[in-house]
Write an enzyme that holds these catalytic residues in place. Structure first.
Site, PDB file in Angstrom:
ATOM      1  N   GLN A  21       0.825  -1.199   0.000  1.00 40.05           N
ATOM      2  CA  GLN A  21       0.000   0.000   0.000  1.00 40.05           C
ATOM      3  C   GLN A  21       0.868   1.262   0.000  1.00 40.05           C
ATOM      4  O   GLN A  21       0.335   2.377  -0.040  1.00 40.05           O
ATOM      5  CB  GLN A  21      -0.903   0.005   1.237  1.00 40.05           C
ATOM      6  N   HIS A  70      -1.257   1.466  -4.483  1.00 35.15           N
ATOM      7  CA  HIS A  70      -1.617   2.891  -4.523  1.00 35.15           C
ATOM      8  C   HIS A  70      -0.685   3.706  -5.400  1.00 35.15           C
ATOM      9  O   HIS A  70      -0.669   4.940  -5.309  1.00 35.15           O
ATOM     10  CB  HIS A  70      -1.642   3.461  -3.105  1.00 35.15           C
ATOM     11  N   CYS A 123      -3.242  13.939 -20.775  1.00 36.24           N
ATOM     12  CA  CYS A 123      -2.938  12.917 -21.788  1.00 36.24           C
ATOM     13  C   CYS A 123      -2.515  11.580 -21.195  1.00 36.24           C
ATOM     14  O   CYS A 123      -2.371  10.595 -21.922  1.00 36.24           O
ATOM     15  CB  CYS A 123      -1.851  13.423 -22.735  1.00 36.24           C
ATOM     16  N   CYS A 134       1.264  17.931 -23.439  1.00 33.08           N
ATOM     17  CA  CYS A 134      -0.055  18.456 -23.816  1.00 33.08           C
ATOM     18  C   CYS A 134      -0.449  19.718 -23.058  1.00 33.08           C
ATOM     19  O   CYS A 134      -1.481  20.317 -23.358  1.00 33.08           O
ATOM     20  CB  CYS A 134      -1.131  17.388 -23.620  1.00 33.08           C
ATOM     21  N   SER A 166      -2.587  -1.315   9.447  1.00 32.05           N
ATOM     22  CA  SER A 166      -3.746  -1.412  10.329  1.00 32.05           C
ATOM     23  C   SER A 166      -4.976  -1.890   9.563  1.00 32.05           C
ATOM     24  O   SER A 166      -6.006  -2.192  10.170  1.00 32.05           O
ATOM     25  CB  SER A 166      -4.051  -0.052  10.963  1.00 32.05           C
TER      26      SER A 166
END
Length: 314
Positions: A143, A161, A172, A223, A262
């Protein structure tokens, strides 16, 4: 509980440097680790038996494995962000909608990045990498967004994550290395300076609103769209394909070990539920209670880096 770190950042011949106070540089790897009882030799033997019997072990890690590398977490008693301050992590919707929020985030992240990116794996990361090399660890799900498992050499790895070491364009979708963005920040902000007021868990620091007002944020070089760390902020969801991939790895495993989490966030907790449905044995190594203690056949309240290197994976 308040911690003051006195981090001052300034330019020096076009490069950014940090003057760390003695308090921050002295023993910083232990600042964010909550108190834990002495190692219980019987519990160590129980974990050894658990690992010995596992043939396709899946390990899921959380912030508690990285606190020993000097990275704070959110929920640890007395030392986590929630205990130390009234600040809360950035919300995905705010970042996407509000340019001022993005400016504040990137200013904080710019100041914190040199220290965050320099953190190194601790003995727990190296132990899990060794378990993979010896064929004991079937898959590793983290995580965390700090890249410490990658630095330790883990390859059978899913970063649930995302990772702070990558940057994503919201326009883009192009990915770029975070280090390259740091150089663009330096070019755009040659005279900007800031004094940080403490460390946050995800590669940033605390700054005042006045400090960030003049900070300039570059757009995507491809972009012109807004840039975001390639991580899942609070309020966002994990990519469904990634979730399905991890569910398949859990179903292929024969046991699951939780290390330093946890399990309060559902994105990780759901895999415990899948393991329970498959009747997999579950062990949890975490200082303090977790959301799944009642589902585990073994619970250990110890430092990850102290206990995992004691286990023989062969």
């Amino acid at each position: 509980m308040r911690m003051s770190f006195g981090l001052t950042f300034r330019t020096a011949k076009g490069r950014w440097v940090a003057n760390l106070s003695q308090q921050c540089s002295r023993g910083s790897t232990g600042l964010f680790v909550p108190p834990s009882p002495p190692l219980d030799s019987e519990k160590v033997k129980e974990l050894q038996r658990f690992i010995t019997l596992s043939k396709r072990l899946l390990v899921m890690t959380g912030a508690g494995i990285s606190t020993e590398s000097g990275i704070p977490d959110y929920r640890s008693e007395k030392v986590g962000l929630y205990a130390r301050t009234d600040r809360r992590p950035i919300q995905h919707g705010d970042f996407v909608r509000i340019a001022r929020i993005r400016q504040r985030y990137w200013a904080r992240n710019f100041v914190g990045w040199p220290q965050f990116s320099s953190h190194q794996p601790n003995p727990a990361h190296w132990a899990l990498s060794n378990w993979e090399r010896l064929g004991k660890l079937y898959w590793l799900v983290t995580q965390n967004v700090d890249a410490l498992h990658t630095k330790a050499g883990s390859q059978r790895l899913t970063e649930l994550h995302g990772c702070m070491h990558r940057v994503l364009c919201l326009g883009c979708g192009e990915q770029t290395p975070r280090g390259a963005l740091q150089e663009r920040f330096e070019v755009l902000n040659p005279t900007w300076s800031a004094e940080a007021h403490g460390l946050a868990p995800d590669g940033d620091v605390f700054l005042t609103e006045e400090q960030v007002q003049s900070f300039r944020v570059p757009p995507c070089s491809r972009c012109g769209g807004p840039l975001k760390p390639d991580v899942v902020f609070f309020g966002d969801t994990v990519n469904p394909d990634k979730v399905d991939f991890v569910h398949r790895r859990v179903k292929e495993a024969d046991s699951l070990l939780v290390v330093g989490s946890s399990l309060q966030v559902y994105s990780g907790y759901r895999f415990i539920l899948t393991a329970q449905e498959k009747k997999l044995p579950i062990a949890i190594l975490n200082i303090g209670p977790t959301r799944s203690d009642d589902l585990a056949c073994l619970k250990l309240d110890s430092r990850c880096g102290e206990l995992l290197p004691l286990i023989d994976p062969r």
